[in-house]
Motif scaffolding. Structure first.
Motif: not given
Ligand code: K7E
Ligand code: CUA
Length: 651
Positions: A594-598, A605-629
């Protein structure tokens, strides 16, 4: 050129002209006036005067440009999946691309048209046709999003579409290819007399804009190419060009070019509407999709409709007539007064203009020239208003400036020709680079055109741009038509292959533009309106995450207890209530995101994890000075693990 009996000879002659188009560039700088750049310059921070909605052709979408600048603002996804907007990928919008053939995530879109009130553009909706799997889409201009798509049954190559009547009573769709109705297994060479051409009238609810097929007119098996509504005095009528009145089913380039004249079909839809309202017509079993996007649930539904009302034209006397028109006409354009109906015969040397008044007189006097399958054919001389003599080669489409002038495109001679309604004299011509198809004057298909610019949409650009491989960009050219002579101002590349476009004064649209979705009114099944509702629920191997996002975090941002083999639904609500603050979300290995939620909107969106582990998710739209956080983790354990589901933020 009328002398050419063999269409192959005609085409050969045309090809000679055509191949020379590469040389025209030598003359092109002469077409530019010295202050052309000034006329298209929109200073930073200023707005364009017009929106142009340009069809995407084989991209299946609708792009939005500013005029006069030619700046691209948006590509509105319509018939094709679009990863940028998750259109056709996420759970909310997948139903929009459902059809009786299943999920069809692309199409070929040709003719946008803007809704009207009293024959003037009102800026509520844009309609556009899907050609290949016949559909009509409606784009809501408060949000610039597709909110409804209706499939057209008994139709194929939905080309003489989607044009609206002057109070948007109907959006009209005509079949280009005639087909067996109902569809059945039969020999192709039994086409003649057995195939049918459906002209479909889709009512538009004056309140909520909801579309519904009111009736289908089952016409003879010709090809219905383009159409336009009557307006003013001819309001209540609709006009369709036809070709292949020969009803050939093979080698059409020869066999559909035999008749000296094909027809413009004139349909009195008011009469048929009355007939239908009084119980006329036959209900025919059918199966077509009607897909509606609901702005409160932010979710689309798809319903299969099971019936359509069909009308046999000979059952409604006085409702349908044929106007003989030379020769394989393409464009079918009605002037702002509603008096003149222009048929552009692709293989004709002259442009044919019919008179609505004379048509009514001929009907009144019952002066027929025989009939076709029981539909009266009027006499050519009786309905002819005039001809524009030898204006160019390969006429396609005509638009009007509201000042008594018409502008016609010529594909072969690659030019726009300006001529006068009533006197039929050519007053100006300007070259196009190259091979122009449609042209568009903002409001040109209404009673009140904004006769300031014409936009030509060209099929070939060859040497106009830097090469980008074997395929060179398609392009549009803008001309100033406010003076006596047209002036070329600008070239700009376009998305896909534009056929038609619709333009409107920006003032009419921009005031109505929606800035945010009200969070309190969010009725999404998995939406949340406050952080108190944030949670994760397991239902067998399905996991539903009710997640929120706001500058600059997700809630929750840590989730554990997900297992390999789970189907994980991220239902993400953007809690922002400020203008222009979308967020997005994606996770490694997901098929979509979901690159753009208003603001105020929920998407999934649907995710079907295939492997054990710790997987990151992140914001895809540069929304603020702390977008990278703006990030988080999902812990995925083996299928056999018994770790409990848990979620947290800031712990
Ligand atoms: Cu391209 Cu209107 Cu489909 Cu003529 S059509 S160019
Ligand atoms: Cu939210 Cu970047």
């Amino acid at each position: 050129m009328r002398k050419f009996k063999n269409p192959m000879l005609v085409l050969f002659g045309l090809a000679l002209v055509f191949t020379s188009c590469g040389d025209q560039k030598k003359g092109n700088s002469g077409a530019l006036t010295s202050n052309a750049a000034e006329k298209v310059y929109v200073a930073p921070g200023e707005h364009d005067e017009f929106y142009a909605f340009v069809s995407g052709g084989f991209s299946g979408q609708l792009s939005v440009y500013g005029l006069p600048s030619g700046r691209l603002f948006k590509v509105i996804p319509v018939f094709s999946q679009d990863a940028e907007k998750a259109w056709g990928y996420n759970e909310e919008t997948k139903p929009m691309l459902n059809t009786s053939f299943g999920f069809v995530p692309w199409d070929d879109s040709h003719h946008p048209d803007i809704s009207q009130t009293n024959g003037e553009l009102d800026g509520r909706y844009v309609f556009i046709n899907g050609n290949n799997t016949p559909r009509i889409a409606k784009i809501d201009l408060t949000v610039f999003e597709t909110t409804e798509i209706i499939e057209i049954p008994n139709s194929a190559g939905n080309h003489s579409s989607s044009f609206v009547t002057e109070n948007t009573e109907y959006v009209v769709a005509g079949t280009r290819f005639s087909v067996p109705v109902p569809q059945r297994d039969m020999p192709i060479n039994e086409y003649k007399g057995n195939f049918k051409g459906a002209l479909t009238f889709i009512s538009v609810d004056p309140e909520d804009g909801g579309m519904d097929i009111k009736f289908q007119l089952m016409m003879p098996g010709f090809d219905y190419d383009l159409s336009h509504p009557g307006r003013g005095k001819s309001h209540g009528w609709f006009f369709f060009t036809t070709y292949n009145s020969e009803e050939a089913s093979t080698l059409l380039e020869v066999n559909a070019s035999q008749n000296d004249k094909d027809f413009i079909a004139a349909v009195n839809w008011k009469k048929i509407e009355e007939y239908v309202n009084n119980g006329g017509g036959t209900k025919m079993p059918s199966n077509y999709a009607h897909n509606v996007y609901n702005e409160e649930t932010h979710t689309a539904t798809s319903t299969m409709e099971k019936e359509v009302l069909v009308v046999n034209p000979t059952d409604v006397p006085g409702a349908v007539f044929f106007l003989p028109t030379p020769k394989s006409p393409h464009g079918c354009d009605v002037d702002p007064s509603g008096e003149y109906i222009v048929g552009n015969g692709k293989l004709s040397a002259d442009l044919t203009v019919h008179s609505f008044t004379k048509m009514l007189e001929a009907i009144e006097g019952k002066k027929y020239d025989g009939d076709a399958y029981g539909i009266p054919i009027l006499k050519f001389e009786d309905v002819l208003a005039g001809t524009v003599s030898q204006p160019g080669l390969g006429p396609l489409h005509t638009e009007f400036d509201g000042q008594g002038n018409a502008y016609t495109t010529f594909f072969i001679s690659s030019e726009v020709v300006k001529w006068k309604l009533g006197t039929w004299e050519v007053v100006d011509r300007q070259p196009c680079f190259y091979s122009v198809g449609h042209l568009m004057i903002p409001g040109g298909n209404s009673r009140k055109p904004f006769g300031k610019y014409v936009l030509a949409m060209n099929k070939i650009t060859k040497d106009r741009y830097l090469p980008t491989g074997p395929e060179v960009t398609q392009s549009a050219q803008l001309y100033d038509i406010s003076g006596e002579k047209m002036e070329l101002l600008l070239d700009f590349p376009t998305v896909g292959e534009p056929h038609y476009a619709a333009g409107i004064a920006a003032d009419i649209v921009k005031e109505r533009s929606k800035k945010i979705f009200d969070l309190k009114e969010n009725k999404h099944e998995y939406g949340i309106t406050s952080d108190a509702d944030v949670r994760v629920e397991r239902n067998g191997m399905e996991v539903h995450i009710y997640m929120s996002m706001i500058r600059s975090h997700f809630n929750p941002d840590n989730i554990e207890g997900i297992k390999v083999g789970d189907k994980v639904y991220f239902h993400v609500t953007n809690m922002e209530q400020d203008y222009d603050v979308p967020h997005g979300v994606s996770i490694i290995g997901a098929n979509t995101s979901e690159l753009l939620i208003m603001p105020g909107q929920t998407e999934t969106f649907v995710w079907e994890p295939k492997q054990p582990g710790v997987w990151p998710f992140y914001c895809t739209d540069f929304c603020s000075a702390l977008h990278q956080e703006m990030q988080g983790y999902v812990r995925v354990s083996p299928a056999s693990s018994n770790i409990d589901l848990s979620w947290s933020l800031g712990e």
